[in-house]
Write an enzyme that holds these catalytic residues in place. Structure first.
Site, PDB file in Angstrom:
ATOM      1  N   GLU B  60       0.679  -1.221   0.618  1.00 48.46           N
ATOM      2  CA  GLU B  60      -0.389  -0.011   0.335  1.00 48.46           C
ATOM      3  C   GLU B  60       0.863   1.402  -0.050  1.00 48.46           C
ATOM      4  O   GLU B  60       0.475   2.208  -1.087  1.00 48.46           O
ATOM      5  CB  GLU B  60      -1.030  -0.312   0.966  1.00 48.46           C
ATOM      6  CG  GLU B  60      -2.066  -0.902   1.243  1.00 48.46           C
ATOM      7  CD  GLU B  60      -1.731  -2.790   1.297  1.00 48.46           C
ATOM      8  OE1 GLU B  60      -0.800  -2.478   1.444  1.00 48.46           O
ATOM      9  OE2 GLU B  60      -2.254  -3.399   1.212  1.00 48.46           O
ATOM     10  N   HIS B 129     -11.728  -5.889   7.326  1.00 48.99           N
ATOM     11  CA  HIS B 129     -12.499  -5.624   6.933  1.00 48.99           C
ATOM     12  C   HIS B 129     -13.955  -4.866   7.147  1.00 48.99           C
ATOM     13  O   HIS B 129     -14.981  -4.887   6.065  1.00 48.99           O
ATOM     14  CB  HIS B 129     -13.201  -6.823   5.914  1.00 48.99           C
ATOM     15  CG  HIS B 129     -12.249  -7.943   5.286  1.00 48.99           C
ATOM     16  ND1 HIS B 129     -11.594  -8.437   5.753  1.00 48.99           N
ATOM     17  CD2 HIS B 129     -11.422  -8.022   3.806  1.00 48.99           C
ATOM     18  CE1 HIS B 129     -10.400  -9.062   5.807  1.00 48.99           C
ATOM     19  NE2 HIS B 129     -10.669  -9.280   4.336  1.00 48.99           N
TER      20      HIS B 129
END
Lengths: 410, 337
Positions: B60, B129
């Protein structure tokens, strides 16, 4: 299975601490001219040993020898010497200005002048460097005005960065010098992204990433190598190994790896080590790597083996963690003295001319300093406006900032 | 007008932007050939080629860091972080680099990037999530933070974000990808094709950043919400019968303070709803602003309904998610009932 006994924790230590006798006998220094110069399209797998050697051009007698020699004209070499001398003088004056309270902070390049000064001359107009705080030689060698650098250091009314940045965190798109950030290693992956953008745009420009030995331990070093390798980005990945990260010797970042250049091998990136105090070697290797990038052959990692002769910064005292005489013992010497001796050996320079040049450069730097100080220093004279503090964060000032600016009375 | 899901609207926004400006590039993990784990970039690589839409390594910081470099070059990267929960390795690049590049270089370099990231819970996503990290972005000077709640806005806001000259964090409530969700997990979900805001015009249009939308006009209490909570608030209002005014903030920074203040001055009461954890959440900023700007108009304490101050659990999904019952109770309490 044999009894291995209790585990023992390993923490690397430098060979010598304050009070000890500096000893670099464990640093193997290959002879100048001994490392071959491969073609730029060489299969990286065939030059893996380059990551463990040191490319050198200038020998002990000041002669340029071997396959990496002969790329620079006399005029270019004389200009290179002048750039390095200018940077050293600039450093000395700004270090003194910090001690005099004219600014809050400074970082010198002492002993590392060849790296950025010589590298800059291997780039073409439009290429972009993503420097750390110790590559001001890129600006000096590209003719960036010293007065502007000083204005930034003094955070005065003529500071191009409006007093928002700590001293030496320069920025100049025009001179291919990306805005410096205090956060280490962040620019390394950004350089790769810039290079990817150039390739995406079918441009001919390349990027140069810069990092120190200590910061190679940051995760963005890994990010940059992965991305550069994956996308074959046109970037030169520079590692300036000056042996020290503030007080931490290079072994803390390097661990059991043979060299920093060796880090590139696992990513399939051709990786070379070069004598960072040899202006000619730095330039030759930089040019080789830049040509590879420009020829769409992908990234190159270059480790510059040098020594941080000065303190880490104006806030640092190296005598607390390393011998005071360690820099004198550094086997690769002083980059300015070495190029000077080469020019004398070529018959185009002399001790007299060198002393004269030193005096001229000092005059030029002092004149620049006077001009910069006429625009103010950190605590005296002209300074950026309080209004400037609120400007330029977004392209258009959002309402909450407008309200805060009004509250601040500006 | 064509109906689109939020996924299709987001994809259409990137398609339109890439078609109009060849400086727009799209990349991220699984974004290229596969078209994204949520299908948001499906077909873009086939249409625009691998140099405009491509797969990235699982890194990321690398995705955002390289995008910043591209933006400094002159491209307009619109990158994806697969889940907002995984943005943390990029937080250094987002907060210290993207957010400050224009400021620290005095405009010498700028950072027109968009970082898309699916956000929010209500999908049994567990701890990594389901997170709603918007307060970690609104606290950062130099970033803009957007949270759409429907396909029409998602497309218009995303095009506006891509065209914006500054870095934009674009949080996509994944619970809303296929249809609106009011927190009644025991009822069948209606698709966007049955919702008025599922109407998404073809071609180019924008929804301006920094402008809120009134989803339900009312006079009794102002509800400040964004993302999935807009529908939860609507359900709570219907179920309590309170004449609430529901404001969908759409952009958290810059914030449409004028719309908020006008509404609260009219209603005299305010309930703030978000999925993110309560303490130091964006609701705290909203509450402070309402108090500072509407103090003499307030007839009740400003209320906040938020996720509990715990990591997002798995089995206790519906005990955690601030559903219509909890929002309804807050509305009734604020009304003094």
């Amino acid at each position: 299975m044999a009894d291995a006994g209790m585990l023992r924790f390993h923490v690397p230590e430098p060979e010598v601490r304050p009070g000890g006798t500096p000893d670099f006998s464990n640093v193997p220094i290959p002879k100048a001219g001994s490392v071959p110069r491969p073609d730029i399209d060489v299969d990286p797998r065939t030059i893996r040993d380059y990551a463990f050697s040191i490319i050198r051009v200038l020998n002990r007698n000041g002669e340029a020898v071997g396959p990496w020699a002969g790329l620079l004209s006399s005029d270019e070499l004389l200009a290179g010497l002048r750039h390095m001398m200018t940077l050293r003088t600039f450093d000395a004056r700004m270090q003194m200005a910090q001690r005099q309270g004219k600014t809050s902070f400074y970082m010198q390049h002492l002993g590392e002048e060849a790296v950025a000064c010589a590298f800059r001359k291997a780039l073409a107009p439009g290429d972009m460097n993503f420097p750390t705080y110790r590559q001001a030689g890129l600006l000096i060698a590209d003719g960036y005005p010293m007065v502007t650098m000083m204005n930034q250091i003094y955070s005065n009314e003529a500071d191009p960065l409006k007093g928002r940045q700590l001293p030496i965190m320069y920025s100049s798109k025009e001179h291919g010098f990306f805005s410096i950030s205090g956060n280490l290693a962040t620019q390394y992956i950004q350089a790769v992204g810039w290079a990817m953008a150039s390739a995406i745009s079918n441009d001919s420009k390349i990027a140069a990433a810069w990092i120190g030995d200590g910061s190679t331990a940051e995760s963005d070093f890994h990010s940059a190598l992965v991305f550069a390798s994956t996308y074959k980005a046109p970037v030169v990945l520079n590692v300036v190994n000056n042996q020290w990260a503030i007080s931490t010797f290079q072994g803390i970042a390097r661990g059991g790896s043979g060299t920093f250049a060796a880090r590139g091998l696992g990513f399939g990136i051709p990786s070379l080590r070069v004598d960072g105090n040899d202006y000619l070697a730095v330039h030759a290797v930089a040019k080789w790597a830049a040509e590879r990038a420009r020829s769409n052959l992908g990234p190159t990692l270059v480790e510059y083996v040098t020594y941080r002769a000065g303190a880490h910064s104006s806030s640092d005292d190296p005598s607390a963690y390393r011998p005071k005489t360690e820099s004198d013992a550094w086997p690769l010497g002083d980059p300015i003295v070495r190029l000077k001796n080469h020019l004398i050996q070529l018959g185009i320079w002399s001790d007299e001319r060198h002393a004269q040049a030193e005096a001229e450069i000092l005059d030029t730097v002092i004149a620049a300093q006077k001009e910069a100080e006429s625009h103010g220093t950190l605590h005296a004279g002209g300074k950026p406006s309080t209004r400037d503090m609120f400007e330029g964060l977004y392209a258009e000032m959002p309402p909450h900032l407008r309200r805060q600016r009004q509250q601040a009375g500006v | 007008m064509p109906r689109r899901t939020m996924i299709e609207a987001i994809r259409d926004a990137m398609d339109v932007s890439m078609g109009r400006d060849d400086k727009v590039v799209v990349f991220g993990e699984d974004v290229g050939f596969f078209g994204g784990v949520f299908r948001c970039t499906q077909g873009l690589q086939a249409k625009y080629g691998k140099s405009r839409c491509f797969d990235a390594p699982i890194n990321e910081s690398g995705i955002v860091g390289s995008a910043i470099g591209m933006a400094a070059y002159g491209l307009k990267p619109c990158v994806e972080i697969q889940f907002a929960d995984y943005m943390y390795p990029a937080y250094d690049q987002l907060t210290q680099e993207a957010a400050r590049l224009r400021y620290r270089s005095n405009g010498d370099f700028t950072c027109p990037i968009v970082v898309r990231m699916p956000t929010g819970g209500g999908i049994f996503g567990g701890q990594t999530h389901s997170q709603s990290p918007e307060a970690l972005f609104t606290h950062v000077s130099g970033l803009k933070t957007v949270v759409p709640s429907n396909p029409h806005d998602a497309k218009g806001l995303l095009i506006a974000a891509i065209e914006d000259p500054d870095p934009v964090i674009f949080l996509e409530p994944k619970r809303l990808y296929n249809g609106p969700f009011d927190g009644h997990h025991d009822r069948p979900v209606t698709p966007w094709s049955k919702h008025a805001l599922g109407e998404v015009a073809d071609g180019h249009y924008t929804v301006p950043l920094g402008k809120a939308a009134i989803r339900r006009p009312g006079s009794a209490v102002t509800v400040l919400a964004y993302g999935t909570m807009v529908y939860v608030a609507q359900a709570a209002v219907e179920e309590t019968g309170i004449d609430a005014e529901i404001i969908d903030l759409r952009t958290l920074l810059p914030l449409d303070l004028d719309a908020i203040v006008a509404s609260v001055k009219k209603t005299g009461r305010c309930v703030i709803v978000h999925e993110a954890t309560l303490t130091s959440g964006f609701g705290a900023e909203l509450s402070a602003l309402v108090q500072e700007n509407c103090f003499y108009h307030l007839e009740a304490p400003v209320a906040r309904v938020a996720g509990w101050d715990t990591p997002y659990p798995h089995a206790q999904e519906w005990d955690y998610f601030p559903g219509p019952a909890r929002v309804g109770r807050a509305l009734l309490e604020t009304m003094g009932a």
